[in-house]
Design an enzyme around this catalytic site. Structure first.
Site, PDB file in Angstrom:
ATOM      1  N   ARG A 193     -21.315  -7.392 -45.161  1.00  0.00           N
ATOM      2  CA  ARG A 193     -20.294  -6.844 -44.251  1.00  0.00           C
ATOM      3  C   ARG A 193     -20.921  -5.732 -43.448  1.00  0.00           C
ATOM      4  NH1 ARG A 193     -16.110  -6.214 -47.519  1.00  0.00           N
ATOM      5  NH2 ARG A 193     -16.244  -8.454 -47.249  1.00  0.00           N
TER       6      ARG A 193
ATOM      7  N   SER B 204       0.851  -1.185   0.000  1.00  0.00           N
ATOM      8  CA  SER B 204       0.000   0.000   0.000  1.00  0.00           C
ATOM      9  C   SER B 204       0.884   1.230   0.000  1.00  0.00           C
ATOM     10  CB  SER B 204      -0.883  -0.015   1.247  1.00  0.00           C
ATOM     11  OG  SER B 204      -1.321   1.291   1.571  1.00  0.00           O
TER      12      SER B 204
END
Lengths: 403, 403, 403, 403
Positions: B315, B276
């Site tokens: 497409r 930490s």
């Protein structure tokens, strides 16, 4: 019956029935009855107690509204259901009441009930998928070499055939049907684990009882409870979502083809279908609409199932409940779409081959290309050959099993 | 390398490499080279032209930033890539330039490249899944009968064993591994369809060329192009998302067990791990964090893939591109999680069996139950038996293949 | 009433009523009545025709099941509703039937009806938000300096106060309430555009009629139809989803605090609340469960609304319908959560300050820190001061308006 | 720069730069420098130490790859960054190293850095929104009464005007711009809370230091840390997602209008834009593509933010990190779309008014309606009037502020 009002109009009446509240309650009671019977078979509870429990399960309909109301406070539908069952059993056979739900837990009865009603829903989906597959396969074969303009990125491209386009709808649906079958087989299994998934309260008889309950309900019996092992279940949900995507593609293409300026394919005209409250000439593509709606909702319903997977330890808080809440919507949405497309395709789509050809010619003129009829036909034949190769490859998945 | 900065810290360096821009470009060039070679084999283009194309594909690295920049205007990465390739070929063999990309289309090269880099990513996931499965299986066997408090709805429930808890982590992972294998086999296939998916520009030689390209790239060749048939591909994506859910469940349980007040299981202490910036005593469960993050993101990544399925006609416009944009994130996220958990479990989780027992005893005291040691051990043994049954059932999926 | 069975148990009976099918139909009829009246006021249709229409709208309940069934074929709920209304009008006043729905379109009546029922739902949410805000504010002030262990990344961290934790729940809820108010004001507006959003069929009287309809229904009248301008509507949906996230955070923290090993805060014990079908000692955190379930579902419900925004031209196909289908679920889910948390907090959470202190001390011992009581109290006071600053800043949003 | 390769082609180079790794690191260092300065101002740390820290923050670029690599183990980007900063400070001023990051925590520096880079991204979006709004407003006014076929449910409906269609694009965008401004103001605030959000380590000077840091960074200072109060932040994210939906609607309509058979509106032809690798005649609607892709991705990106809201206690595990991972993708996607549409509209869309009229006439003929030119013009004029009313209503939001 079940679902919110607009959700219902996108589902079929049949799949609504499958998930109707009364039906879920019936399925929960089927579990309790099978459990009692199995426990009597294994001499864990008296035969007479089991008989009383089974009788109560099969008796007068339970009070759904009371159960739902109580469940809001209790936190699980199973609590008031078991209480009501116990009260009914106690009324006729006080000594049997204590044997109700013996060794089981809320999640056992709820998950198993969901499996049972889901089996119904999958059956409906499968039946309409069969219809859709047959209709699309016939349509593809009929138009294998019908020239049509291919479109890429929403722009006119080169010549394909309508059969080639339809095979592009059919092939994913056929594969989705197969995936649903496999995923269903893996997921439709008994849930029975007791308080913490170890069947501890059933002593040594846990596995034997599970086997018997499974047999009675016609469900596979897994090697252990899947209370917080949701992978097979969510995989089934994802398979349904993929199906919705495949149906949504059909819906989108149909909608594009039915545009006034394109005018190549329409859903068959039927009384009361696709009308408009403002414009009498309209003939809205309702099946396409339902399919697109399903494809719009399914990703998020599947996402909820996926998001709810990390259920803590032996039973989730909030996530399992969220999964239960959305599960029926996914299947209702999917069946609505399959049914709508199967109906539209079985009724026969109106295919305007002349318009297809005219659109091809117009495009060729627009790009200053040669509009030689022979070239167009040759391209369509080639597209037809490509489509046929795909149809042939699908054959093992589409062939009817010999009875 | 690839991905946004915080996304990268949740992925592994290896999977980042798999999807790195340079790697995607290399895969696209591998496709172009294989195509040219195959076309020469089928005498569609001159052998010398193919040789020149292959040489250019294998030559100096392409200019990624230029390609990305141009692709923004062109609308597809393949356009500038093919242009750069054509320019390079033309520099040495002007007559060969016209044969670059012959008969193919943007989507062929892009989809196939994605298949190739995805194969790498799946290999990474599979390897770390093997490590994770082995570690969890060993952990489960070691603690098969170690008493532990079961928890349901985030509340203390009844006694299980830690081995039983671990089997609940392991079994879904084993099944997910199997599903990934199956889904990968179905999805990792060549994309080759030409402008509109009919391979029209290759004349009669389309299928033969496809076969040869597939062989060269080690990819299965489907019966037809899957330009807008995304079902197998998205099913693979969903399998990855289900895996993330299964890993997220492990992460969540680990995080719950590592809470100060619970203190039953910790990730092994390692230098620089889980520290930490504000509190030196902290030992944050980093592997759990990465797994939970993956499980938080995966549902939405999968939802995007599903939402992008209804791609119009031959497409899609916008939807296919959205799919491409999120695909790597799903796999990067998944491998980050598998790797983190495999590392944590292989390094050995710190299991505090005494604390587990103390928590059981404290709970039994709290509910005024009998804390008889024998009862606790009996319950743990029963849980162990239930766990062993699941382990045995997984055996066919976990057994190492004989070489 | 409405929604699937498990969804219903997570909602309140009140919010279910708001979206009940009959209620949606009533709202649609309220629109038709107001439209007829307004059109008569503007002399577009005869006053007597309007009177006949209004009478039919206010007459016997409509046949919901028939309407839903027909809507499946027609593609919109409005078609059969308008037909049924026209038939009823025609029965008593044949000449009036032609004036039903004059100049309007399906989306006008459906969207406006959704606005009307949503207004009810927002009212329910607002009322329970007020209760929740009051309860949390009182709780925060009571425990402003009660020492409690802060937890970061699921690990014990440093001392805060319980009041500080509660302010972390309260502040987002207060801001969400404010955002809901603003978003509601912007979104709750009349929909009236006619066939293509131009009110063409109303001639020059369109704007005047819209104003009158809006007045009758108590709805703001926008500058134009918002048929395919869904931004304000979806922003309201997103505000509800953000609220669910804020409530989910409360639920998650409550669940963590109520764990057996932590034991700091519990939902008040009430008859029939949070019981277990398998374990009598259990006291499941039901309000937390409902809140977490809402937070698990809301992201995906909001995503559906967002995904459905790109509705084509003058009316969407499939996307608008998907939006309608999920909208009630979002509000039902949200109100279920607000109500559950408001009930739990108003009933009084059981706060165990001694246990909080004991957990702090145990942590300090575990990390070898000084457990000096003074330091702990000082840290709690500092946390209390930080919390008070936030409470003061919220004051403008929480102050009751002087009546 | 940042993002995966296909994601990058859908973003702009500018927004990529805003979220580039180096830029995030620079923003983190800006926070550390401002913190040190503020702490010196409040005499919490020596002035000389602050000077050394500021110098190091402004010195040679940090080693991004090392930081990312270490962050994988540490669990947060801030850990290695602070370590590298401390090392650099220590190299020149050993006694100052201990004052680096004083009283802060990882989340302070990371969240504040995200706020700073997000402010840049919002500035880019705002600038291009201005361009888009201006271009659409001009387009709408130019074609206020140009007859065009309205389309509902993807079917030809009644006559509108092109200006009316464009106002339907413009109005949501204008409102979204306003919402973004408001949401940005609320969300772009300093994060500074220390280990558990109480600023405990800064003693009584916490609020004063926060004020000074905010001033230095030009950020609003909230009444308290928002470590796990994500509502304002996620509301900003949702506003961006709603914008994407509004842009997607424009994209979808443009794509539909540019179809060969419709041919009413095209993106301007530009070199290298919208070409095809297979079909030279193609002119793909690239801006529409990018907008649709953004609208396809945004719902799920927003869903992730929403899903990550229930962050436990004082700092989340996995959920906060997931939020960080997807945040840039949402803004990159949105700016890509705004930029693409602004470019396309500013360059001038090719509007074919004759074709619009021809399509209207063809439709009227098809439904056997009267194709009287006067009726068409009258309908277009009415649509123009409806559009003008909306434009006028938007006036307060579009008027340029007097400088």
């Amino acid at each position: 019956m079940t679902g919110t009002i607009f959700e219902r109009t996108l589902a079929s009446a049949d799949v609504e029935s499958a998930f109707a509240e009364a039906q879920v309650i019936v399925a929960m009671l089927a579990f309790e009855a099978a459990l009692a019977d199995a426990e009597a078979d294994e001499a864990l509870i008296p035969r007479q107690a089991a008989a009383a429990i089974v009788a109560a399960c099969n008796g007068a309909p339970f009070d759904v509204e009371w159960i739902v109301g109580e469940a809001r406070r209790a936190g699980a539908l199973a609590i008031p259901l078991v209480q009501q069952l116990r009260d009914r059993v106690a009324a006729g056979a006080p000594e049997a009441a204590a044997f109700v739900h013996r060794g089981s837990t809320s999640q056992d009865v709820i998950d198993t009930a969901m499996v049972l009603v889901t089996r119904e829903a999958l059956g409906l989906i499968a039946a309409d998928l069969d219809r859709l597959v047959d209709a699309l396969a016939a349509l593809a074969r009929r138009h294998l070499e019908t020239p049509m303009l291919g479109r890429t990125l929403m722009q006119s491209a080169e010549v394909v055939s309508f059969g080639h386009e339809v095979v592009g709808w059919l092939a994913p649906v056929v594969r989705c049907r197969e995936r649903l079958r496999t995923a269903g087989e893996a997921a439709l299994q008994l849930q029975l684990g007791g308080a913490v998934g170890t069947l501890a309260a059933l002593g040594d008889k846990g596995p034997a009882i599970a086997r018997r309950v499974g047999e009675r309900l016609g469900l596979a019996v897994p090697a252990g409870a899947w209370h917080t092992q949701r992978d097979a279940w969510v995989t089934l949900g994802c398979s349904v979502a993929v199906l919705c995507g495949a149906l949504g593609k059909i819906g989108r293409d149909l909608a594009l083809l039915a545009q006034g300026e394109v005018g190549e394919v329409f859903e068959a005209r039927q009384a009361g279908r696709g009308t408009s409250s403002a414009m009498p000439h309209k003939r809205n593509p309702v099946a396409a609409m339902v399919a697109i709606a399903a494809a719009t909702r399914a990703p998020h319903l599947a996402a909820t199932l996926l998001a709810a997977m990390p259920q803590a330890h032996q039973r989730g808080l909030g996530d399992w409940q969220a999964e239960l809440a959305v599960w029926p919507s996914l299947f209702m949405s999917a069946h609505g779409a399959v049914r709508a497309l199967a109906d539209a395709c079985a009724a026969g789509l109106d295919v305007d081959a002349a318009r297809m050809r005219a659109n091809v010619d117009a495009h060729l003129r627009a790009i200053g290309g040669s509009a030689a009829a022979g070239d167009v036909d040759a391209a369509a034949r080639r597209a037809g050959a490509a489509a046929r190769a795909q149809l042939d490859a699908l054959e093992p998945l589409t062939r009817k099993p010999t009875p």
